[in-house]
Design an enzyme around this catalytic site. Structure first.
Site, PDB file in Angstrom:
ATOM      1  N   GLY A 188      45.708  41.168  26.571  1.00 31.09           N
ATOM      2  CA  GLY A 188      44.603  41.201  27.527  1.00 31.09           C
ATOM      3  C   GLY A 188      44.031  39.841  27.873  1.00 31.09           C
ATOM      4  N   ASP A 202      42.307  28.025  38.569  1.00 33.24           N
ATOM      5  CA  ASP A 202      41.029  28.279  37.892  1.00 33.24           C
ATOM      6  C   ASP A 202      40.477  26.980  37.282  1.00 33.24           C
ATOM      7  OD1 ASP A 202      39.204  30.393  36.380  1.00 33.24           O
ATOM      8  OD2 ASP A 202      39.959  29.026  34.852  1.00 33.24           O
ATOM      9  N   LYS A 206      37.052  24.462  38.231  1.00 34.37           N
ATOM     10  CA  LYS A 206      36.099  24.002  37.209  1.00 34.37           C
ATOM     11  C   LYS A 206      36.045  22.467  37.182  1.00 34.37           C
ATOM     12  CE  LYS A 206      36.894  28.196  34.527  1.00 34.37           C
ATOM     13  NZ  LYS A 206      37.745  28.840  33.525  1.00 34.37           N
TER      14      LYS A 206
END
Ligand code: HSE
Length: 429
Positions: A188, A202, A206
């Protein structure tokens, strides 16, 4: 304490939003005492109203997020929907209707941070987004406030937990990329479509946010050089080990040595095992900050997940509510330095280059000449020959990325160079 509550609209009630609502409810008394007024969850905008949401009264749930932010009595809008639209329009509307905003939306802030800050300022509202970078880890506020009197020169971080989990697995077990990704998916950590994480999007968002705050300069997602980590192999880890290094996907924001420009980049890199970032295991995040007066600081913790990200959201919510009660706003955008953001060619670092070459007289000299012709100084060379072919590993001193690219281009043209097996930057020294 003021008895009239501050009203909060929650946009999104997924992994993070549901934790925000839970903490707001279970810690209501503490939050009220810390703020100086109660905070009330006035509405929760969701996509699927039929889903059962424990602890959230059904009458608060709506599918009409726009109507919720336009109510006119909302003090703070908490946006945890993610993505560009409708989040951008909802945040802009929230400002127009007098609310401050707490957001966890890194993609939107990296793309449109300047416009959103301007909208907040126009309406005397706050825009806080601690949760947008590295989950629970306090980074935005330390950079924006605690280090506001210092001069930050470098921010070097592991800001994506999924890729750190995969790389850590490859390092500790010798697994290849696909095997480690499969395990991350099964546990997960990785999403069904892992592109945003493994291709570095991603982390690049940032990096843009961190660089902008650290250097008081607007840095957008498009300014960030990005390389993912899908090409990192077990052989790269073996090479890293021989150098006393490991491999991490790093977000690196740097001031140039002359201080006249900045760069921001995301790519896999070797770092020495002695560097604090090398010991960041599993899905954890850590950010190493170097500044003039403070020296080196490291911020470490869980960079994702419902409760950790909600912790950062709640911290912002308390700060924004306090500001509101004081009739004030917190720090807005600080982009006064307006330094130029240079491209990757200007980045200066060390490189580990692995070449497949013919094993015959003069090849090493030929290769060394190409490095010399491009002004790239060699630190170490290691060669292992077998059956007339050899693997040649060259580690350079610091050189510009442009000089290194020129070197590699020229090496590829040599008949004796069969292939460039890998090029990896070496950081953190
Ligand atoms: N997908 C991110 C990570 C978390 O793996 O760290 C949200 O930014």
């Amino acid at each position: 304490m003021r008895t009239r509550p501050l009203k909060v609209a929650l946009l999104g009630c997924g992994v993070v939003g549901s934790e925000v609502a839970r903490i707001m409810t279970t810690h209501a008394d503490d939050l009220a005492a810390r703020i100086g007024a109660p905070v009330e969850l006035a509405g929760v905008a969701v996509r699927r109203p039929s889903k059962v949401r424990e602890g959230i009264p059904a009458e608060l749930v709506t599918t009409d997020a726009t109507a919720l932010v336009k109510r006119g009595d909302i003090d703070v809008v908490v946006e945890v929907i993610g993505g560009i639209e409708p989040a951008r329009s909802l945040i802009t509307t929230a400002f127009e209707y007098g609310a401050s905003v707490v957001s966890a939306n890194k993609a939107l802030l990296a793309q449109d941070g300047a416009a959103l800050h301007a909208a907040a300022e126009d309406h005397d509202a706050d825009l806080y987004y601690e949760a947008a970078v590295a989950g629970a880890i306090p980074l935005i506020r330390p950079l924006r406030e605690s280090l506001a009197g210092d001069k930050v020169n470098r921010v070097l971080g592991i800001v994506n937990g999924t890729t750190n989990f995969i790389l850590d697995k490859m390092d500790s077990t010798g697994a290849g990329y696909q095997e480690a990704l499969d395990e991350a998916t099964a546990l997960g950590y990785a999403e069904a479509d892992p592109t945003a994480d493994v291709e570095g999007f991603d982390a690049a968002a940032k990096a843009a946010i961190l660089a902008g705050i650290a250097f008081h300069t607007r840095v957008r997602l498009d300014d960030v050089y990005r390389e993912g980590m899908t090409e990192v192999t077990a052989a790269d880890f073996a090479s890293a080990k021989e150098m006393g290094c490991t491999i991490k996907l790093l977000a690196i924001c740097e001031r140039a040595e002359d201080g006249a420009s900045v760069t921001a980049r995301v790519h896999p890199a070797m770092i020495p095992l002695t560097h604090p970032l090398a010991s960041v295991r599993g899905a954890y995040n850590a950010v190493f900050v170097e500044s003039d007066a403070s020296g080196q600081l490291m911020f470490y913790g869980p960079g994702a997940g419902g409760a950790p990200t909600a912790s950062a959201v709640l911290g912002d919510l308390v700060a924004v509510c306090r500001n509101r009660l004081n009739g004030a706003t917190g720090p807005g955008e600080s982009a006064y330095a307006a330094l130029p953001v240079s491209g990757m060619g200007d980045v200066v670092t060390r490189y580990h280059i692995s070449l497949d070459v013919a094993d015959k007289p003069g090849v090493l000299a030929q290769v060394a000449t190409v490095f010399a012709e491009h002004g790239v100084s060699i630190d170490t060379v290691r060669q292992q020959g077998k059956d007339g072919e050899a693997s040649l590993v060259v580690v350079t001193h610091r050189a510009s990325d442009a000089a290194l690219s020129g070197t590699v281009e020229a090496l590829r043209k040599l008949d004796t160079v069969r292939g460039v097996a890998s090029i990896m930057r070496v950081e953190g020294e």
